[in-house]
Design a protein around this motif. Structure first.
Motif, short mmCIF file in Angstrom:
data_model
loop_
_atom_site.label_atom_id
_atom_site.label_comp_id
_atom_site.label_asym_id
_atom_site.label_seq_id
_atom_site.Cartn_x
_atom_site.Cartn_y
_atom_site.Cartn_z
N GLU B 3 0.67 -1.15 -0.13
CA GLU B 3 0.05 0.00 -0.16
C GLU B 3 0.91 1.16 0.04
OE1 GLU B 3 -3.06 0.64 3.04
OE2 GLU B 3 -4.31 -1.24 2.27
N HIS B 4 1.79 1.34 0.85
CA HIS B 4 2.66 2.41 0.92
C HIS B 4 4.18 2.06 1.36
CE1 HIS B 4 2.18 2.31 5.29
NE2 HIS B 4 1.14 2.28 5.28
N THR B 27 4.19 13.30 8.15
CA THR B 27 4.94 12.05 8.23
C THR B 27 6.16 12.12 9.24
OG1 THR B 27 4.54 11.15 6.11
CG2 THR B 27 6.46 10.30 6.95
N ASP B 40 3.68 9.28 10.70
CA ASP B 40 2.57 8.42 9.96
C ASP B 40 2.98 8.54 8.48
OD1 ASP B 40 0.24 7.71 8.62
OD2 ASP B 40 -0.96 9.64 9.05
N GLY B 42 1.83 7.24 5.85
CA GLY B 42 0.61 7.33 4.94
C GLY B 42 0.14 8.68 4.77
N ASP B 45 2.29 11.83 0.10
CA ASP B 45 2.38 10.96 -1.00
C ASP B 45 3.74 10.76 -1.31
OD1 ASP B 45 3.52 12.97 -2.86
OD2 ASP B 45 1.69 14.10 -2.69
N GLU B 46 3.85 9.67 -2.06
CA GLU B 46 5.38 9.09 -2.20
C GLU B 46 6.28 9.96 -2.85
OE1 GLU B 46 5.47 5.32 -4.31
OE2 GLU B 46 4.11 4.48 -2.60
#
Lengths: 414, 77
Positions: B3-4, B27, B40, B42, B45-46
């Protein structure tokens, strides 16, 4: 300097034009030449001709200096602080500022930096955002908004960082003019050594008195923080605090004023990008970081090799001074597409405009915040301003330090 | 593909520059003693995670997916 000069300097506000050649050199675009040299090799040993001054004849017995033009190579040096020491700054900088984190290596650097870095965290800086930076910038704008035109360098960017730093240090308003004068005299040391050293001594006396005062009556300011800070039982000596405060002048005043000017010029030179940021302020981070890539206000960092080594296959001798050209690295064609263009939408955001490695700019969050507040306040007060069509088109110049000397704009305040 | 990404911070290297917090505030955070911590993964975004990791001045941040380290230091093509 004559007595007449001294009177004039003391009596009038500082004019960046007065110092332009002596502080920064007057090269408009050193980057084509740097590109040429980088394409030959990202690392050069021996003197390089960047077109800014007469090449110094090489003393055959001296260790030849090294100049680094490539992004990966600059990052490699800045991350390897064992092979490449900051002690190179002990000479001139150490004499002027005193012993500071700038010239320290590990583990001393890490401990000293930890003592001061708490005051420069973004969360700690939030308290200065509205009650200080916005107030300073608004006041500057008040003085010209009715006119419908302004030079944003002379009337905004040049003035606000010194006022912000002075306030963060808790200095009384009446001291601001002499504080800014010492700041500039210290920075323009290359032009006038005696005047710079006199400013350094004056600042020591001045800061010692302030520290004394803050010990008995602490306030909500950086000097009060520094006299009481403690990390793992370590405290700062008065001399260390004093040296650090002196370092803050060039570090916190010169750089932010230039960086904000470079961002404004990047935006004013490309209307679609100006409009994009004007309408979507969440783009600020990438707009500012790209300006630091495109035109970093400080273009060179020095290190000294501690042992014989090799960089990009080029042998470097122990003891060699290594000049890292941040501006050149930031335009490395091996990393960036169309590197000479200011493009806040480019894919790669990594840059070395704040330096890199353990010595990365301590004040980067302050600089980011100050510049963001300045730009937002200008947008909000002036509306979508444009370059003055009647004035000469501004440009960035300088060598070690770079920024525009003027930014003439016109606006219809909303 | 998971997922991430996973994010790791090498605390021996981290010197608390706060650059990761600037790029990915959801994050990363700074602890009391001045180290970066992951709050966090998630929340960002990447692309931004990658910017934060590449921008770490001391290279203390690594990104992982399915147990393998993701290569950093991308160049524009």
């Amino acid at each position: 300097m004559t007595a007449t000069d001294s009177t004039r300097v003391a009596a009038e506000p500082f004019d960046p034009f007065e110092l332009k050649d002596v502080v920064s050199g007057n090269i408009r675009d050193p980057y084509p030449r740097m590109r040429e040299l980088r394409l030959q090799s990202p690392v050069h040993v021996g003197p390089v001709d960047l077109g800014d001054e007469e090449p110094i004849p090489l003393d055959p017995s001296a260790i030849p200096p090294v100049t680094v033009f490539g992004f990966d190579e600059v990052v490699q040096v800045l991350r390897d602080n064992e092979t490449y020491s900051s002690s190179v700054y002990e000479g001139v900088m150490g004499t002027v500022m005193g012993r500071t984190i700038l010239q320290m290596d590990e583990p001393e650097h890490r401990m000293s930096r930890a003592l001061v870095s708490q005051s420069f965290r973004s969360k700690v800086l939030e308290r200065w955002e509205e009650q200080l930076v916005a107030v300073v910038v608004n006041e500057l704008i008040d003085s010209f908004i009715a006119r419908g035109h302004a030079d944003l360098v002379r009337e905004v960017t040049f003035n606000y960082p010194a006022q912000v730093i002075a306030h963060i240090l808790g200095l009384p308003r009446a001291d601001y003019p002499r504080f800014q004068r010492w700041a500039i005299e210290l920075t323009s040391l290359a032009a006038n050594w005696d005047r710079g050293m006199a400013a350094s001594a004056a600042l020591r006396v001045y800061f010692c008195a302030v520290m004394e005062e803050r010990r008995s009556v602490p306030g909500d300011d950086l000097i009060s923080d520094l006299v009481r800070v403690e990390v793992e039982g370590e405290r700062l000596e008065d001399e260390e605090i004093c040296s650090f405060l002196r370092l803050l002048l060039p570090a916190g005043v010169e750089t932010t004023y230039r960086a904000t000017g470079n961002l404004l010029l990047g935006l004013l030179g490309d209307r679609p990008q100006f409009d994009a940021l004007y309408h979507d302020r969440s783009l600020y981070a990438q707009a500012f970081e790209e300006s630091l890539r495109w035109e970093p206000p400080v273009t060179v960092i020095l290190r000294r090799a501690t042992r014989d080594t090799e960089l990009a296959g080029v042998p470097i001798s122990a003891g060699a001074d290594v000049a890292l050209l941040l501006g050149a690295a930031n335009r490395d064609e091996r990393k960036y597409v169309d590197p000479d263009r200011y493009d806040m939408f480019r894919e790669v955001r990594q840059h070395v405009g704040f330096g890199f490695g353990v010595h990365v700019c301590l004040g980067m969050h302050l600089a980011r915040m100050e510049s963001r507040v300045a730009i937002n306040t200008l947008f909000d007060r002036l509306g979508p301003f444009t370059l003055d069509p009647e004035a000469e088109v501004p440009h960035i110049e300088g060598m070690a330090f770079r920024s525009p000397l003027s930014l003439p704009v016109v606006f219809q305040a909303p | 593909m998971s997922e991430h990404m996973d994010v790791k911070i090498d605390w021996d290297r981290c010197m608390g520059s706060g650059n990761c917090v600037f790029w990915a505030p959801g994050t990363f955070d700074l602890s009391e003693d001045g180290h970066a911590v992951v709050t966090d993964v998630g929340a960002t975004d990447e692309d931004r995670l990658r910017i934060a990791a590449e921008g770490c001045p001391v290279g203390a941040i690594s990104l992982w997916r399915d147990g393998r380290e993701v290569a950093l230091n991308e160049k524009e093509e």
